[in-house]
Design a protein around this motif. Sequence first.
Motif, PDB file in Angstrom:
ATOM      1  N   PRO A 153       0.791  -1.218   0.000  1.00 50.00           N
ATOM      2  CA  PRO A 153       0.000   0.000   0.000  1.00 50.00           C
ATOM      3  C   PRO A 153       0.830   1.279   0.000  1.00 50.00           C
ATOM      4  O   PRO A 153       0.458   2.252  -0.609  1.00 50.00           O
ATOM      5  CB  PRO A 153      -0.832  -0.098   1.270  1.00 50.00           C
ATOM      6  N   GLY A 178       3.141   0.997  -3.643  1.00 47.78           N
ATOM      7  CA  GLY A 178       2.526   0.495  -4.861  1.00 47.78           C
ATOM      8  C   GLY A 178       3.448  -0.458  -5.613  1.00 47.78           C
ATOM      9  O   GLY A 178       3.134  -0.909  -6.694  1.00 47.78           O
ATOM     10  N   ASN A 227      -0.949   1.775  -7.605  1.00 50.96           N
ATOM     11  CA  ASN A 227      -1.312   2.565  -6.425  1.00 50.96           C
ATOM     12  C   ASN A 227      -2.795   2.426  -6.105  1.00 50.96           C
ATOM     13  O   ASN A 227      -3.540   3.401  -6.052  1.00 50.96           O
ATOM     14  CB  ASN A 227      -0.939   4.042  -6.601  1.00 50.96           C
ATOM     15  N   LEU A 228      -3.203   1.188  -5.915  1.00 46.21           N
ATOM     16  CA  LEU A 228      -4.602   0.901  -5.610  1.00 46.21           C
ATOM     17  C   LEU A 228      -4.979   1.422  -4.230  1.00 46.21           C
ATOM     18  O   LEU A 228      -4.170   1.395  -3.307  1.00 46.21           O
ATOM     19  CB  LEU A 228      -4.845  -0.611  -5.662  1.00 46.21           C
ATOM     20  N   THR A 229      -6.213   1.848  -4.108  1.00 44.24           N
ATOM     21  CA  THR A 229      -6.719   2.271  -2.804  1.00 44.24           C
ATOM     22  C   THR A 229      -7.072   1.025  -2.000  1.00 44.24           C
ATOM     23  O   THR A 229      -7.208  -0.078  -2.550  1.00 44.24           O
ATOM     24  CB  THR A 229      -7.982   3.138  -2.953  1.00 44.24           C
ATOM     25  N   GLU A 230      -7.238   1.219  -0.714  1.00 44.03           N
ATOM     26  CA  GLU A 230      -7.628   0.095   0.139  1.00 44.03           C
ATOM     27  C   GLU A 230      -8.972  -0.468  -0.314  1.00 44.03           C
ATOM     28  O   GLU A 230      -9.181  -1.680  -0.325  1.00 44.03           O
ATOM     29  CB  GLU A 230      -7.688   0.541   1.604  1.00 44.03           C
ATOM     30  N   GLN A 231      -9.884   0.405  -0.705  1.00 46.92           N
ATOM     31  CA  GLN A 231     -11.202  -0.028  -1.166  1.00 46.92           C
ATOM     32  C   GLN A 231     -11.075  -0.881  -2.444  1.00 46.92           C
ATOM     33  O   GLN A 231     -11.729  -1.914  -2.566  1.00 46.92           O
ATOM     34  CB  GLN A 231     -12.108   1.177  -1.432  1.00 46.92           C
ATOM     35  N   GLN A 232     -10.214  -0.463  -3.372  1.00 50.84           N
ATOM     36  CA  GLN A 232     -10.012  -1.239  -4.592  1.00 50.84           C
ATOM     37  C   GLN A 232      -9.430  -2.615  -4.275  1.00 50.84           C
ATOM     38  O   GLN A 232      -9.867  -3.622  -4.821  1.00 50.84           O
ATOM     39  CB  GLN A 232      -9.084  -0.490  -5.554  1.00 50.84           C
ATOM     40  N   ARG A 233      -8.440  -2.644  -3.368  1.00 45.97           N
ATOM     41  CA  ARG A 233      -7.844  -3.929  -2.988  1.00 45.97           C
ATOM     42  C   ARG A 233      -8.894  -4.837  -2.358  1.00 45.97           C
ATOM     43  O   ARG A 233      -8.955  -6.033  -2.657  1.00 45.97           O
ATOM     44  CB  ARG A 233      -6.664  -3.725  -2.047  1.00 45.97           C
ATOM     45  N   THR A 246      -9.442   3.636 -11.728  1.00 49.18           N
ATOM     46  CA  THR A 246      -9.700   5.012 -12.164  1.00 49.18           C
ATOM     47  C   THR A 246      -9.190   5.164 -13.596  1.00 49.18           C
ATOM     48  O   THR A 246      -8.389   4.323 -14.058  1.00 49.18           O
ATOM     49  CB  THR A 246      -8.960   6.024 -11.266  1.00 49.18           C
ATOM     50  N   GLN A 281      -5.437   4.977 -13.609  1.00 47.76           N
ATOM     51  CA  GLN A 281      -4.954   3.622 -13.363  1.00 47.76           C
ATOM     52  C   GLN A 281      -5.141   2.750 -14.607  1.00 47.76           C
ATOM     53  O   GLN A 281      -4.288   1.920 -14.923  1.00 47.76           O
ATOM     54  CB  GLN A 281      -5.671   3.000 -12.168  1.00 47.76           C
TER      55      GLN A 281
END
Length: 166
Positions: free
Chosen positions: A28, A31, A56-62, A132, A135
């Motif tokens: 996190p 990235g 650089n994924l967000t926590e929500q995406q992960r 996004t 991304q």
Amino acid sequence: MRKLTAMVVASTLALSSASFAFATETTPATGAPAQTQGAMEHHKGPRHYNPFAGLNLTEQQRTQMKALWKESGPRHERGDMKKQMDTLHGLVASDTFDQAKVKAEIDKISQEQSARMLERATMENKMYNLLTPAQKKQFNENYQKRAEKMAEHHREHKADADKPAA
């Protein structure tokens, strides 16, 4: 014989790519890709290609990607593929060649491989659509870089194979 060789190679490649490292292996903070399980002997690179690494994924995406991974169903056992390859080997290494049996085994392997590839593509598309626009752009650039690197590797490998033995 070329079709049989191509199928064996394709099946082997499918087996090697069946294990898939996803975005959960991205650290996190940076990235950067997390440590993989090991290196391939002749490639000296990671065993698995993670198309979502470095985004650089967000926590929500992960979290969403982990959920997609879990809901995609049970993992295919390597032992099943090994049994198929052993069966195919037995048919090829036989004193008599039964083309109908070999074709039936190849067809079975092909159908199962096709189903696995479709499952994976479906899941990857769902993951891709969590990204996004920036991304997605990076994802596609990473793909292009990897494709170019693989093409170069194949050119080098072919050039090495074409050299006369010393």
